[in-house]
Structure formats: C-alpha cells, structure tokens
Write an enzyme that holds these catalytic residues in place. Structure first.
Site, PDB file in Angstrom:
ATOM      1  N   LEU A   1     -40.065  -1.988   1.062  1.00  0.00           N
ATOM      2  CA  LEU A   1     -40.113  -0.794   1.617  1.00  0.00           C
ATOM      3  C   LEU A   1     -39.451  -0.861   2.873  1.00  0.00           C
ATOM      4  CD1 LEU A   1     -43.921   0.073   1.146  1.00  0.00           C
ATOM      5  CD2 LEU A   1     -42.078   1.361   0.009  1.00  0.00           C
ATOM      6  N   ASP A   2     -38.430   0.353   2.993  1.00  0.00           N
ATOM      7  CA  ASP A   2     -37.506   0.526   4.226  1.00  0.00           C
ATOM      8  C   ASP A   2     -38.562   0.618   5.436  1.00  0.00           C
ATOM      9  OD1 ASP A   2     -38.185   3.063   4.528  1.00  0.00           O
ATOM     10  OD2 ASP A   2     -36.181   3.674   3.844  1.00  0.00           O
ATOM     11  N   ALA A   3     -38.013   0.621   6.527  1.00  0.00           N
ATOM     12  CA  ALA A   3     -38.689   0.458   7.795  1.00  0.00           C
ATOM     13  C   ALA A   3     -39.437   1.813   8.004  1.00  0.00           C
ATOM     14  CB  ALA A   3     -37.801   0.377   8.890  1.00  0.00           C
TER      15      ALA A   3
ATOM     16  N   SER B   1     -40.581   3.829   5.808  1.00  0.00           N
ATOM     17  CA  SER B   1     -41.503   4.151   4.950  1.00  0.00           C
ATOM     18  C   SER B   1     -42.740   3.210   4.918  1.00  0.00           C
ATOM     19  CB  SER B   1     -41.048   3.827   3.247  1.00  0.00           C
ATOM     20  OG  SER B   1     -39.823   4.653   3.073  1.00  0.00           O
TER      21      SER B   1
END
Length: 269
Positions: free
Chosen positions: A114-116, A118
């Site tokens: 999950l990107d930062a 999200s």
C-alpha cells in the site's frame, strides 16, 4: 502431482491426532475420529490412526483444506496507518512497516503493498508459498477498497464506466464491483473491488472518470477483512482464515499444481 511421501525423523515426529488438536481442530478424540473417517491426508496420502508426522514439514489437510501445523509460520493482519511506507528498510528514514514488527521473533514480509498515502489491510507473513500465490496474477485474488473522492456528485454512469473498463497509460483496467456508499456535497465514498495489482490503480481509475481520490482504505484481501482494527493495530489470522486464503489463492489440494515462485512486487493502489 502428489508430493513424494517421506517418513518424518523420529525426534520430530508426533502423533497426527496430537498435531491436529494443537492446530485447533478439536480434542484428540475428535481428531482421531477425523482420521478414522479418512478425512485427513498427509503429503497427499490418506492418513490412518497411528500415523506420526513432523508438524514443521508435513502438508496436512482436512477435507481438502490445508491445516497449518508449523508453529514457526506466522500470519498477521495489520491496519497500516496513513504515512507509513510498505518497506522494512526505508532509505529515506520514513515511518515504515519495520516499526510495527519489532515484537515478532520471525522475519515477516508484506504481501503486496500500500503506498504511503493509503491505509488499511496489509497481510504480513513468513509463509513464502502463500505470499507467492496471493501476489501471482493468475490467481486473481480480489481486494476491496473504500475511497473518498471529490468532484461530486457522481454521475450515474461512473459505475458502468469502471465496470466496463477505463483506459490508463499502461492499458485498460476495470473493477469487478462498484458501489456508491455515501455522498455529501462535493465528496463521496465509493467501494471498489478488483483483482489487478498495478501501481496506484485505484487512484488512477478514479482520476480517469473525473473523481480524484482524497483518502483510500483497503478493507479486505480475499476472505480476510480489516474489521475494527485500529490504525497500527494487528491480529493473528486463525487457521481457518489461512486455509481460506490458500483456497482463494488457487490451492487445489494434493493433486493441484506445484508452487510457483514470483516476486512480490504489486502495489495495489
């Protein structure tokens, strides 16, 4: 093909019913009944009363579903907070997953990313086979997201567009399911289900239909749900949940295909 059966070493072998009971399948007497009724297999062969197994190496199934008996394997559901990068050794010194894993003796890895910006459900494990299956595109493991978007209200055809597919710079993409959860003024909450794992795919798809994402939460991976875990909180998956994950990831039982090894490189938002 069935795996070749090999007898466990004497110093690691335990009674099968004892191993099943320790894995939460019931009392030893109940587990003996499972064996007697030929519902248990060990390394692809129907087990019998009196069998001994090495719980760290044997592949044990009940009614075709895998039973995790290796006590060294761990399966964790984490609610990744916003602002935490999906990394165990971030070169920029940002808040990372390793900050949440110091309490675990085993070295765990994250299943996907999950990107930062999200947040939400991230699975962590040291089970390489399950990680490979869940991240392999052929098994199409579904993931559910709750997104807050702008430029509302949403037109009625937004869902149809996403279900039919939208064109992105790296090719077309579509959701498996879409639902409007709520709306207030120019903002709206939508739920999306998809199995693709391309980088930032949810954000890019919503941008393509004119509704940029302001907040993104992953609420499920296959049969595993985020539930009421607080940000930064975690829980251990049950044996039944692990078996359900294997099933969702294409585990076909003793006669199924052999494991495949792929790099866990998907970034699903």
């Amino acid at each position: 093909m069935w795996k070749k059966y090999s007898m466990p070493q004497a110093d690691t072998a335990e009674r099968l019913q004892k191993v099943l009971a320790a894995a939460g399948l019931g009392s030893r007497r109940a587990c003996e009944d499972l064996i007697f009724r030929r519902r248990v297999t060990v390394n692809g062969r129907v087990a019998k009363l009196g069998d001994k197994v090495d719980p760290a190496n044997a592949e044990i199934r009940v009614d075709g579903q895998r039973v995790i008996t290796d006590t060294k394997l761990m399966y964790i559901a984490l609610n990744k907070p916003r602002g935490v990068v999906s990394s165990l050794d971030d070169e920029k010194g940002r808040s990372e997953l390793a900050d949440f894993l110091a309490q675990f003796p085993q070295r765990l890895h994250h299943v996907g990313r999950l990107d930062a910006d999200s947040e939400g459900l991230l699975l962590l494990t040291n089970d390489g086979e399950l990680t490979n299956r869940l991240t392999h595109p052929r098994y199409e493991t579904s993931k559910t997201y709750l997104a807050e978007v702008t430029n509302g209200p949403l037109a009625r055809n937004v869902g149809r567009q996403l279900l039919s597919g939208v064109e992105l710079e790296d090719g077309p993409a579509r959701v498996d399911a879409f639902k409007l959860v709520g709306a207030l003024g120019k903002s709206a909450q939508v739920e999306l289900v998809l199995h693709e794992g391309r980088k930032h795919i949810v954000r890019r798809m919503m941008e393509a239909v004119g509704h940029p994402v302001t907040r993104l939460i992953r609420t499920s991976v296959g049969p595993i749900r985020l539930g009421n875990l607080r940000p930064g909180g975690f829980r251990h998956l049950s044996n039944a949940e692990v078996a359900a994950l294997y099933k969702a990831a294409g585990d076909e039982g003793p006669a199924g295909e052999s494991r495949e090894s792929v790099e866990s490189a998907d970034e699903d938002d």
